[in-house]
Design a protein around this motif. Structure first.
Motif, PDB file in Angstrom:
ATOM      1  N   GLU A 129       0.831  -1.206   0.000  1.00  0.00           N
ATOM      2  CA  GLU A 129       0.000   0.000   0.000  1.00  0.00           C
ATOM      3  C   GLU A 129       0.864   1.254   0.000  1.00  0.00           C
ATOM      4  N   GLY A 130       1.936   1.240   0.786  1.00  0.00           N
ATOM      5  CA  GLY A 130       2.841   2.384   0.829  1.00  0.00           C
ATOM      6  C   GLY A 130       3.549   2.602  -0.497  1.00  0.00           C
ATOM      7  N   LYS A 131       3.991   1.514  -1.122  1.00  0.00           N
ATOM      8  CA  LYS A 131       4.653   1.629  -2.434  1.00  0.00           C
ATOM      9  C   LYS A 131       3.677   2.173  -3.480  1.00  0.00           C
ATOM     10  N   ALA A 132       2.412   1.769  -3.376  1.00  0.00           N
ATOM     11  CA  ALA A 132       1.394   2.284  -4.298  1.00  0.00           C
ATOM     12  C   ALA A 132       1.189   3.786  -4.090  1.00  0.00           C
ATOM     13  N   LEU A 133       1.208   4.227  -2.827  1.00  0.00           N
ATOM     14  CA  LEU A 133       1.088   5.664  -2.551  1.00  0.00           C
ATOM     15  C   LEU A 133       2.256   6.438  -3.155  1.00  0.00           C
ATOM     16  N   LEU A 134       3.465   5.914  -2.975  1.00  0.00           N
ATOM     17  CA  LEU A 134       4.633   6.595  -3.554  1.00  0.00           C
ATOM     18  C   LEU A 134       4.475   6.732  -5.061  1.00  0.00           C
ATOM     19  N   GLU A 135       4.032   5.673  -5.701  1.00  0.00           N
ATOM     20  CA  GLU A 135       3.810   5.698  -7.152  1.00  0.00           C
ATOM     21  C   GLU A 135       2.757   6.747  -7.506  1.00  0.00           C
ATOM     22  N   GLU A 136       1.671   6.766  -6.739  1.00  0.00           N
ATOM     23  CA  GLU A 136       0.589   7.741  -6.949  1.00  0.00           C
ATOM     24  C   GLU A 136       1.102   9.167  -6.797  1.00  0.00           C
ATOM     25  N   TRP A 137       2.050   9.368  -5.874  1.00  0.00           N
ATOM     26  CA  TRP A 137       2.614  10.691  -5.625  1.00  0.00           C
ATOM     27  C   TRP A 137       3.738  11.045  -6.596  1.00  0.00           C
ATOM     28  N   GLY A 138       4.078  10.138  -7.516  1.00  0.00           N
ATOM     29  CA  GLY A 138       5.123  10.407  -8.493  1.00  0.00           C
ATOM     30  C   GLY A 138       6.530  10.224  -7.952  1.00  0.00           C
TER      31      GLY A 138
END
Length: 172
Positions: A129-138
């Motif tokens: 979930e955290g890695k997905a957030l980082l991706e979402e944040w660019g």
């Protein structure tokens, strides 16, 4: 006493907040102070994510609480969180991120804004979930979560400093 030294000595971690938002100018100054923290060889491997949207702040809180094994708010109701991340490819990333956290908290205190370092950012951003957030944040690359710097205005008495431990300063 010098104002900088006074801020370093007087700052305390606060664990109860009002919902009052941080003014934009203050947030900009706090973030700027973070970017000026020393880093090994001046590499500046730290990235700051200022989270002021309630739904994202609440999501981070839930993620952090789950790691801790609770459903309480580990952000103590603070309305803002600065997530501090550091590039793992830089050997000094943990130290650089730690210095940045210190700058954020000291800068906030100097502006009359309370703060606290909330751990478990490493686990948060190592999770899917955290890695997905980082991706979402660019944010691309291998970043380690150093800490969550919560910010706000306290809804409690200002904490007293604990007595300083004896024998922690040795002069030769």
């Amino acid at each position: 006493m010098n104002e900088t030294i006074k801020n370093l000595i007087d700052r305390r971690s606060v664990r109860a907040y009002t919902e009052k938002a941080i003014p934009e100018e203050a947030m900009e100054l706090i973030l700027r102070a973070g970017t000026y923290a020393p880093s090994g060889l001046g590499r500046q491997p730290v990235v700051f994510v200022a989270v002021e949207k309630k739904e994202v702040r609440d999501r981070l809180s839930r993620m952090n609480a789950a790691i801790m094994g609770t459903d309480s708010d580990p952000f103590y109701g603070a309305p803002a969180v600065i997530v501090v991340l550091a590039d793992r490819s830089v050997p000094t990333c943990l130290y650089d991120g730690t210095l940045a956290m210190g700058n954020l908290m000291t800068a906030a205190h100097s502006l009359g804004i309370d703060s606290c370092w909330i751990h478990r950012a490493k686990e948060e951003f190592d999770s899917p979930e955290g890695k997905a957030l980082l991706e979402e944040w660019g944010i691309h690359g291998d970043y380690e979560g150093i800490g969550n710097c919560i910010l706000g205005y306290r809804s409690c008495e200002y904490p007293e400093a604990k007595p300083r431990k004896e024998g922690t300063v040795i002069r030769i």
